[in-house]
Design an enzyme around this catalytic site. Structure first.
Site, PDB file in Angstrom:
ATOM      1  N   GLY A  35       8.655 119.615 -18.876  1.00 14.49           N
ATOM      2  CA  GLY A  35       9.982 119.655 -19.476  1.00 14.49           C
ATOM      3  C   GLY A  35       9.989 120.189 -20.878  1.00 14.49           C
ATOM      4  CB  ILE A  66      10.136 108.798 -16.557  1.00 14.17           C
ATOM      5  CG1 ILE A  66       9.410 109.469 -17.710  1.00 14.17           C
ATOM      6  CG2 ILE A  66       9.279 107.731 -15.948  1.00 14.17           C
ATOM      7  CD1 ILE A  66       9.064 108.557 -18.892  1.00 14.17           C
ATOM      8  CB  CYS A  89      21.954 111.827 -17.182  1.00 14.64           C
ATOM      9  SG  CYS A  89      22.390 112.595 -18.758  1.00 14.64           S
ATOM     10  CG  ASN A 116      18.238 116.036 -24.266  1.00 16.61           C
ATOM     11  OD1 ASN A 116      19.367 116.047 -23.757  1.00 16.61           O
ATOM     12  ND2 ASN A 116      17.169 115.604 -23.624  1.00 16.61           N
ATOM     13  CE  LYS A 135      14.438 114.036 -14.226  1.00 18.47           C
ATOM     14  NZ  LYS A 135      14.694 115.330 -14.871  1.00 18.47           N
TER      15      LYS A 135
END
Lengths: 245, 303
Positions: free
Chosen positions: B266, B192, B131, B69, B166
């Site tokens: 997730g 992760i 991210c 994604n 994170k």
């Protein structure tokens, strides 16, 4: 929205690449034409979103085009195969604004969702004109089925082998209609948006992750804010559409 | 305490199962499928100071046993999250959540965390310095231990809530980043985030994603995530939240044996919306099979 198992009861080719699949299961979450289902396939991580072509009781009809490995896998499925479906996805078409003589415009694999829509419009007392576009004569499907519903059908083919030569927009001149509904590839939607008179609803296709509004994979900008094609779409009203270019 | 209970930074969870940020929206889509109060908690969609549309589409590509994604942190901005999403969530979820926070500067991370600090529904702040899909922010803070520590300090200075940093797997030495966060005052580490990846369309000969690259998640990354959780958990003394490709009750147990106190799920939510509920239901039976009385007893059991 609902997750449940369906059983394949028919999987019949309509053309070289277009296949009709009928499945039996709990169709109660499917409330409007223009909605879609999301199908889990063995060995593929992401589900495959396919628009609803028709619902009759507990029988769901899908018409899909074989475009890659996932849809090829679907084509090979024997009757009796059990499939995990998410149903009742997307907003679907709003029929309340159709008026007395709506126009439905479908191109290629945008034709199937127009079938259940036409059926419901006819049942509501509308006089429906259907413009159905295909690349050539060998790719035509469901024209007789639309006629059987009572719609006046105009076929357009890009190569001119059947009906009006050109795109669906070449068949719009002179037509009188109260409202329009359309589904097809994005270049066709853009052409219809520009060519069609008055108000209408357009159904969009985008690569999706989940299909039920969780991942933000299929977002688009509209005049009325960001929308998820899978959740606030796939049907958008003409007046809210904001083209990217 | 029940067999499934765990404690994360002083807050007790009914079970260790937590849907991961970006795969669970702000909860209510899933509340249409099941009562989400069965969850231990969940991590909301990554929130930034200003509203973001995110990247252009296509944002999603398929991968063997997973997906890629490049959503790019689409979110309505922290003020709208507080004004609209949290009140709506209160109608369907009654436990503390992990508020996932992203930013493009130290100041932005601190400002978002400060606003969320006053929200009673927020149990933990999960600070995403990992991210891979935005430029000039996100992962750049998570690939350098000194930057990661600086974000940790900036956030800790404005909140009394436990802070979970994170981490990105796209680094040479994830233990160094985890240690830097711990030393800077982090209350826990989650890992992760996704692994940088891409696909090319053979017909167009162009990248499938509009952003060219994206983040790989799903079962394909599970063994990599497990290895990193194991490495980090044995090197620090604060709790670790493990995630990456977890898709079954067995995976949850494996992650906990590697050192995870809680486990996020997730990509699996996106293809199987009821998977977290099913994992929670299946955990007792799988625990029985492996002779596990209480999940909290097995944390780090493989270390």
């Amino acid at each position: 929205m609902k997750q449940s198992y369906f059983t394949v009861v028919e999987n019949t080719p309509l053309t070289d690449t277009v296949v009709r699949m009928r499945l039996r299961g709990d169709t109660s979450a499917i409330t409007r034409p223009g909605q879609f289902v999301n199908i889990r396939l063995e060995g593929r991580f992401l589900r495959r979103p396919i628009s609803v072509c028709d619902v009759e009781g507990d029988v769901l009809t899908l018409i899909y085009k074989v475009v890659g490995g996932g849809t090829e896998q679907m084509r090979q499925m024997p009757v009796g195969t059990q499939l995990d479906l998410l149903t009742g996805l997307g907003n679907g078409y709003d029929l309340t604004e159709a008026g007395p003589n709506p126009l439905v415009i479908g191109g290629g694999v945008g034709v199937p969702p127009m079938y259940w829509l036409t059926k419901q419009l006819v049942a509501a007392g509308c006089k429906v004109t259907a413009v159905l576009g295909f690349n050539n004569g060998s790719e035509i499907f469901y024209v007789d089925e639309f006629r059987a519903l009572g719609a006046e059908v105009i076929v357009a083919t890009v190569d001119g082998s059947v009906g009006v030569k050109g795109f669906v927009t070449n068949a719009l001149a002179g037509l009188d209609y109260s409202y329009f509904y359309t589904c097809g590839p994005e270049p066709m939607l853009k052409a219809v948006y520009r060519a069609a008179e008055g108000e209408g609803q357009l159904s969009f296709e985008k690569r999706m992750g989940c299909g039920f509004g969780a991942c933000m994979g299929c977002s688009c900008r509209t005049i009325t804010g960001n929308k998820r094609i899978c959740k606030e779409g796939p049907v958008l009203r003409k007046e809210e559409i904001q083209w990217d270019d | 305490m029940g067999r499934l209970n765990v404690t994360l930074c002083g807050i007790e969870l009914d079970n260790p199962v937590i849907p991961a940020s970006g795969t669970f929206g702000y909860g209510h889509e899933f509340a249409e499928f099941y009562d989400i109060n069965v969850l231990g908690s969940f991590s909301c969609k990554g929130t930034t100071l200003a509203p973001r549309f995110g990247n252009e589409t296509p944002r999603i590509a398929e991968a063997p046993a997973g997906m890629i994604n490049a959503v790019g942190l689409q979110n309505p901005g922290v003020d709208a999250v507080i004004a609209e999403e949290l009140p709506r969530l209160a109608q369907c979820f009654h436990k503390p959540i992990l508020a996932n926070v992203s930013g493009f500067s130290m100041e932005e991370y601190a400002a978002v965390c400060q606003k969320l600090d006053s929200q009673p529904q927020v149990g933990w702040l999960e600070v995403n310095i990992s991210c891979p899909n935005v430029h000039g922010g996100g992962m750049s803070f998570g690939t350098d231990p000194a930057q990661a520590a600086a974000v940790t300090r900036a956030v800790k200075a404005v909140t009394a809530k436990p802070v979970i940093m994170k981490l990105s797997p796209n680094v040479t030495d994830i233990v160094a980043v985890a240690k830097a966060c711990e030393e800077a005052g982090a209350d826990a580490i989650s890992l992760i985030n996704t692994l940088m990846a891409m696909r090319i369309d053979l017909k167009t000969r162009r990248p499938v994603l509009a952003n060219t690259t994206g983040g790989l998640s799903g079962p394909a990354v599970f063994p990599v995530a497990l290895r990193m959780v194991w490495q980090v958990a044995r090197s620090i003394s604060i709790p670790v939240v493990g995630l990456g490709g977890v898709s079954s009750a067995e995976d949850v147990i494996e992650m906990m044996l590697a050192g995870a106190t809680a486990v996020e799920i997730g990509a699996a939510n996106l293809v199987d919306p009821c998977i977290c509920k099913r994992i929670i239901e299946e955990l007792p039976e799988v625990m029985d099979r492996y002779g596990i009385d209480n999940l909290r007893d097995i944390i780090g059991g493989a270390n």
